[in-house]
Design a protein around this motif. Structure first.
Motif, PDB file in Angstrom:
ATOM      1  N   LEU A  44       0.808  -1.212  -0.182  1.00  0.00           N
ATOM      2  CA  LEU A  44       0.057   0.023  -0.008  1.00  0.00           C
ATOM      3  C   LEU A  44       0.686   1.317   0.053  1.00  0.00           C
ATOM      4  CD1 LEU A  44      -3.083  -1.091   2.718  1.00  0.00           C
ATOM      5  CD2 LEU A  44      -2.772  -0.998  -0.012  1.00  0.00           C
ATOM      6  N   ASP A  45       2.024   1.277   0.630  1.00  0.00           N
ATOM      7  CA  ASP A  45       2.956   2.476   0.505  1.00  0.00           C
ATOM      8  C   ASP A  45       3.305   2.766  -0.567  1.00  0.00           C
ATOM      9  OD1 ASP A  45       2.325   2.858   3.295  1.00  0.00           O
ATOM     10  OD2 ASP A  45       4.141   1.815   4.148  1.00  0.00           O
ATOM     11  N   ARG A  46       3.885   1.791  -1.230  1.00  0.00           N
ATOM     12  CA  ARG A  46       4.282   1.925  -2.754  1.00  0.00           C
ATOM     13  C   ARG A  46       3.261   2.260  -3.575  1.00  0.00           C
ATOM     14  NH1 ARG A  46       9.008  -0.423  -4.721  1.00  0.00           N
ATOM     15  NH2 ARG A  46       9.664   0.527  -6.581  1.00  0.00           N
ATOM     16  N   ILE A  47       2.030   1.839  -3.400  1.00  0.00           N
ATOM     17  CA  ILE A  47       0.904   2.157  -4.168  1.00  0.00           C
ATOM     18  C   ILE A  47       0.628   3.651  -4.147  1.00  0.00           C
ATOM     19  CG2 ILE A  47      -1.404   2.024  -4.762  1.00  0.00           C
ATOM     20  CD1 ILE A  47      -1.551  -0.805  -4.078  1.00  0.00           C
ATOM     21  N   ARG A  48       0.722   4.187  -2.986  1.00  0.00           N
ATOM     22  CA  ARG A  48       0.541   5.687  -2.533  1.00  0.00           C
ATOM     23  C   ARG A  48       1.542   6.565  -3.466  1.00  0.00           C
ATOM     24  NH1 ARG A  48      -1.794   7.521   2.091  1.00  0.00           N
ATOM     25  NH2 ARG A  48      -1.217   5.599   3.236  1.00  0.00           N
ATOM     26  N   ALA A  49       2.832   5.980  -3.265  1.00  0.00           N
ATOM     27  CA  ALA A  49       3.941   6.943  -3.745  1.00  0.00           C
ATOM     28  C   ALA A  49       3.624   6.681  -5.416  1.00  0.00           C
ATOM     29  CB  ALA A  49       5.138   6.183  -3.629  1.00  0.00           C
ATOM     30  N   VAL A  50       3.352   5.595  -6.049  1.00  0.00           N
ATOM     31  CA  VAL A  50       2.924   5.690  -7.486  1.00  0.00           C
ATOM     32  C   VAL A  50       1.743   6.519  -7.860  1.00  0.00           C
ATOM     33  CG1 VAL A  50       2.154   4.058  -9.393  1.00  0.00           C
ATOM     34  CG2 VAL A  50       4.010   3.197  -7.735  1.00  0.00           C
ATOM     35  N   LEU A  51       1.051   6.455  -6.917  1.00  0.00           N
ATOM     36  CA  LEU A  51      -0.368   7.442  -7.392  1.00  0.00           C
ATOM     37  C   LEU A  51       0.013   9.051  -6.950  1.00  0.00           C
ATOM     38  CD1 LEU A  51      -3.152   5.305  -5.827  1.00  0.00           C
ATOM     39  CD2 LEU A  51      -2.372   5.439  -8.427  1.00  0.00           C
ATOM     40  N   ASP A  52       0.790   9.243  -6.086  1.00  0.00           N
ATOM     41  CA  ASP A  52       0.884  10.565  -5.365  1.00  0.00           C
ATOM     42  C   ASP A  52       2.038  11.463  -5.806  1.00  0.00           C
ATOM     43  OD1 ASP A  52      -1.879  10.140  -4.755  1.00  0.00           O
ATOM     44  OD2 ASP A  52      -1.113   9.780  -2.413  1.00  0.00           O
TER      45      ASP A  52
END
Length: 267
Positions: free
Chosen positions: A69-77
């Protein structure tokens, strides 16, 4: 967050159904700020807009790819995030996982095959390893007689992990043991003597190549060697009377360990 009506967006339940995501996951993503609904009704219910839904779809895709989830947040934001690099790294992990699952599948196939056949050797390999007196029908017969036992399962687990070289080593160990038993009988080794007990222990060790053999089970096995015509012929073919002598040394060793051979059972 402005108040609005349900007509302005999708409820949590509707989004859960559409994206095949649990309501619990949606609430969690909202709580950690990963994917929050932009609207709420006057009653306080969450509503997801089209833009919210698009972000959620990307979260679902990246999560399916295995990103945390942290990596997804970085990819999205994070506009500076190396999205292709993150996906390539994840692709490498997926490839490794696929290879691991393929190896697991191959192992399961061998276990299934071993359970059904007993030996994963060709008829020619069996003859070369176990000798011309070997009957290739014996493994199938053993499965019919013992296929529902714990020992058959243990045997097949070992069989699935073996190739011709491992079976050759086991066959050689059995041959060496048979020769040692015959020599000991010729030398007048007495049941209950240290020499006899060492041979009994050696038999248990060799037999453990097939499945663990308790002392009580060994007593039952020695009884079968003497009573079964095929086994008796094998041992008496090495030395006349060897089947009976072997039962006697097993019985004597069992008594030394507090086991009554007359009441021993397969346990």
């Amino acid at each position: 967050m402005p108040d609005t009506t349900a007509a302005d967006g999708l409820t949590v339940g509707q989004v859960s159904t559409r994206l095949d995501v649990t309501v619990r996951a949606l609430h969690h993503w909202d709580e950690i700020g990963l994917a929050r609904p932009s609207l709420r009704t006057a009653a306080g219910y969450r509503l997801y807009t089209a833009d919210d839904l698009e972000r959620l779809q990307r979260v679902v895709v990246y999560r399916e790819l295995g990103l945390g989830l942290d990596r997804i947040r970085a990819v999205l934001d994070d506009s500076t995030a190396d999205v292709p690099g993150a996906l390539r790294a994840q692709r490498a992990q997926v490839t490794e996982r696929i290879d691991r699952l393929q190896r697991l599948g191959t192992g399961l196939d061998r276990l299934i095959d071993a359970h059904e056949r007993g030996l994963l050797l060709t008829v020619e390999q069996q003859a070369a390893i176990f000798g011309p007196r070997w009957n290739p029908d014996w493994p199938a017969e053993a499965r019919r007689r013992y296929g529902d036992t714990k020992q058959w399962l243990q045997y097949t687990e070992r069989s699935a992990a073996r190739g011709p070289e491992e079976w050759q080593a086991i066959a050689d160990a059995v041959t060496d043991l048979d020769r040692a038993l015959g020599d000991a009988m010729d030398a007048g080794v007495v049941p209950g003597s240290p020499e006899a007990n060492q041979l009994v222990e050696r038999h248990r060790e060799v037999f453990a190549s097939y499945f663990p053999l308790t002392r009580q089970m060994q007593v039952c096995l020695a009884r079968m060697y003497e009573a079964d015509p095929a086994f008796a012929a094998h041992y008496d073919g090495i030395r006349p009377g060897l089947a009976t002598w072997f039962r006697r040394i097993v019985d004597a060793c069992a008594r030394a360990h507090g086991i009554d051979p007359d009441t021993a059972s397969w346990q």
